[in-house]
Design a protein around this motif. Structure first.
Motif, short mmCIF file in Angstrom:
data_model
loop_
_atom_site.label_atom_id
_atom_site.label_comp_id
_atom_site.label_asym_id
_atom_site.label_seq_id
_atom_site.Cartn_x
_atom_site.Cartn_y
_atom_site.Cartn_z
N LYS A 1 -9.08 2.45 15.02
CA LYS A 1 -9.00 3.21 16.27
C LYS A 1 -7.92 4.29 16.26
N LYS A 2 -7.05 4.29 15.28
CA LYS A 2 -6.01 5.33 15.23
C LYS A 2 -6.66 6.71 15.11
N ASP A 3 -5.98 7.71 15.69
CA ASP A 3 -6.57 9.04 15.76
C ASP A 3 -6.56 9.79 14.44
N LYS A 4 -5.54 9.52 13.62
CA LYS A 4 -5.39 10.28 12.38
C LYS A 4 -5.03 9.35 11.22
N VAL A 5 -5.29 9.82 9.99
CA VAL A 5 -4.91 9.06 8.80
C VAL A 5 -3.41 8.79 8.82
N LYS A 6 -2.64 9.77 9.23
CA LYS A 6 -1.19 9.63 9.29
C LYS A 6 -0.80 8.46 10.22
N ASP A 7 -1.49 8.33 11.34
CA ASP A 7 -1.21 7.25 12.28
C ASP A 7 -1.58 5.89 11.69
N GLN A 8 -2.67 5.86 10.92
CA GLN A 8 -3.09 4.62 10.28
C GLN A 8 -2.04 4.15 9.26
N ILE A 9 -1.53 5.09 8.48
CA ILE A 9 -0.51 4.75 7.49
C ILE A 9 0.76 4.27 8.18
N SER A 10 1.10 4.92 9.29
CA SER A 10 2.28 4.48 10.06
C SER A 10 2.10 3.06 10.57
N TYR A 11 0.89 2.74 11.01
CA TYR A 11 0.61 1.38 11.48
C TYR A 11 0.83 0.36 10.37
N LEU A 12 0.36 0.69 9.17
CA LEU A 12 0.55 -0.21 8.03
C LEU A 12 2.03 -0.42 7.75
N LEU B 1 -0.60 0.55 -2.85
CA LEU B 1 -1.19 -0.73 -2.46
C LEU B 1 -1.63 -1.53 -3.68
N LYS B 2 -2.15 -0.86 -4.68
CA LYS B 2 -2.53 -1.55 -5.91
C LYS B 2 -1.30 -2.10 -6.62
N LYS B 3 -0.20 -1.38 -6.54
CA LYS B 3 1.04 -1.89 -7.13
C LYS B 3 1.50 -3.15 -6.39
N TYR B 4 1.26 -3.19 -5.08
CA TYR B 4 1.57 -4.39 -4.31
C TYR B 4 0.71 -5.57 -4.79
N LEU B 5 -0.57 -5.29 -5.05
CA LEU B 5 -1.48 -6.32 -5.55
C LEU B 5 -0.97 -6.87 -6.88
N VAL C 1 6.17 -1.55 0.37
CA VAL C 1 5.56 -0.81 -0.74
C VAL C 1 5.19 0.61 -0.32
N LEU C 2 5.00 0.85 0.99
CA LEU C 2 4.65 2.19 1.47
C LEU C 2 5.87 2.97 1.95
N GLU C 3 7.03 2.36 1.90
CA GLU C 3 8.24 2.99 2.43
C GLU C 3 8.54 4.34 1.76
N ASP C 4 8.32 4.41 0.45
CA ASP C 4 8.65 5.63 -0.29
C ASP C 4 7.60 6.73 -0.17
N THR C 5 6.50 6.46 0.55
CA THR C 5 5.46 7.49 0.69
C THR C 5 5.80 8.52 1.77
N GLY C 6 6.87 8.28 2.54
CA GLY C 6 7.27 9.24 3.58
C GLY C 6 6.20 9.40 4.63
N ASP C 7 5.96 10.65 5.03
CA ASP C 7 4.96 10.94 6.06
C ASP C 7 3.65 11.42 5.44
N THR C 8 3.35 10.91 4.26
CA THR C 8 2.17 11.38 3.54
C THR C 8 0.86 11.07 4.27
N GLU D 1 4.53 -0.17 9.89
CA GLU D 1 5.26 -0.78 11.01
C GLU D 1 4.82 -2.20 11.34
N ASN D 2 3.59 -2.57 10.92
CA ASN D 2 3.03 -3.83 11.42
C ASN D 2 2.50 -4.78 10.35
N THR D 3 2.60 -4.44 9.09
CA THR D 3 1.97 -5.27 8.06
C THR D 3 2.90 -5.54 6.88
#
Length: 351
Positions: free
Chosen positions: A32-43, A69-73, A52-59, A45-47
């Motif tokens: 339901k997030k409006d943008k890809v950027k918002d989806q990544i932010s959700y990941l 994510l594969k590196k996390y796996l 593992v996504l901390e170093d991706t910045g605002d990508t 902040e909430n998961t």
């Protein structure tokens, strides 16, 4: 070591890890997030993917997120390995070779596009401590022949050597197929060294995966690529669960209609017994079938190898779903359209 001692600690660890997988609510919130950027932010902040996504910045770069994510796996695999000893530890290290093979495929494709291989090195997934490959040396390859020679002394040299002087574009697909075959053969060989019960259980999991990959390969080869029966047989995988060589041979020598009839008479009839687009959703159906096989393994909760294998596959399918959700947002698909492409079945809309 008995099964109870071997799996008591690891199964407890696995159940804790499974509890951290995304919920249905997380899936809906992401979609339901409006943008890809918002989806990544959700990941972030909430998961559990926060670190593992901390170093991706605002990508908004989906490929970058997928790599992380594969590196996390892989990191989760690495956390489980110390719980095992002997042939069991060797099996989980063998499973990790899949990511090394994926790294090799990245190089092979980049080589065909004449890209700088040093840039590809940054995208490799497997740590040097688990890898058989000297990627620094590999990155200096100027052509396919040199690339293959730089693999000398590894598992992959003899598999790729026959292609070293072939026309690159024609044989890339076949090199990748042979790498996949090598991987499945290695897993089967290592699984036979486990205790009998676990060997049979792992063999069933592996065999069903192989059956489904073979059906997909044969079906697509007949319908879309007009491949000869001999070529289809040459690149099928051995050690399937339901299909022996004679059954595979019959499918390879069949027309499309007969192939479908054969599959409809098996446990895999769901691939064709549907009103939805068979071609569009075949891969998703395969993954969803395996997904629920692994969910059932958790319901049984036995002290054997299945929970460890099940968790890693569930995590992998979750990561695939996350990428599918990001891609769907990129192409502005609706919530209902997005759910059609997910491995995990999400009922309702939570609206």
């Amino acid at each position: 070591m008995g099964s109870e001692r071997r799996f008591a600690a690891i199964n407890t660890k696995i159940r804790v890890l499974k509890s951290k997988l995304l919920t249905k609510k997380d899936y809906i919130n992401l979609i339901k997030k409006d943008k890809v950027k918002d989806q990544i932010s959700y990941l972030k902040e909430n998961t559990v993917y926060k670190d593992v996504l901390e170093d991706t910045g605002d990508t908004e770069n989906i490929q970058e997120v997928e790599t992380q994510l594969k590196k996390y796996l892989i990191y989760q695999y690495e956390k489980l390995i110390p719980y095992f000893t002997g042939e069991y530890r060797k099996l989980f290290k063998s499973i990790l070779l899949r990511f090394e093979i994926e790294d090799l495929k990245l190089y092979l494709r980049a080589l065909g596009r004449k890209e700088d291989l040093n840039k590809i090195k940054k995208a490799t997934l497997l740590k040097e401590s688990y890898s058989n490959i000297n990627f620094d040396k590999l990155s200096k390859s100027k052509n396919l022949e040199e690339f293959i020679e730089n693999l000398k002394g590894t598992l992959y040299y003899n598999v790729l050597k026959p292609y070293s002087k072939e026309e690159y574009k024609r044989i890339l697909y076949y090199m990748e197929m042979n790498l996949d075959r090598l991987y499945f053969n290695l897993l089967k060989a290592q699984s036979l060294k486990l205790d009998k019960k676990d060997s049979l259980l792992f063999g069933e999991i592996l065999g069903k995966n192989i059956d489904l990959l073979n059906i997909e390969w044969i079906y697509r080869g007949i319908k879309f690529y007009n491949l000869s029966s001999e070529e289809l047989i040459n690149y099928t995988l051995s050690n399937g669960y339901e299909f022996n060589y004679e059954a595979i041979k019959e499918m390879c020598y069949s027309k499309e209609e007969r192939l479908i009839e054969i599959v409809l008479s098996t446990r895999y009839n769901f691939l064709f017994d549907t009103e939805k687009d068979v071609d569009l959703y075949m891969e998703r159906r395969i993954e969803r079938y395996l997904y629920y096989q692994f969910i059932n393994a958790f319901k049984k909760g036995k002290l054997d190898i299945t929970l460890s294998i099940a968790y890693m596959h569930l995590l992998e399918y979750e990561i695939r779903d996350i990428i599918s959700i990001l891609e769907a947002k990129k192409y502005d698909l609706s919530l209902m359209e997005t759910k059609e492409y997910l491995v995990r079945k999400i009922e309702g809309s939570d609206e």
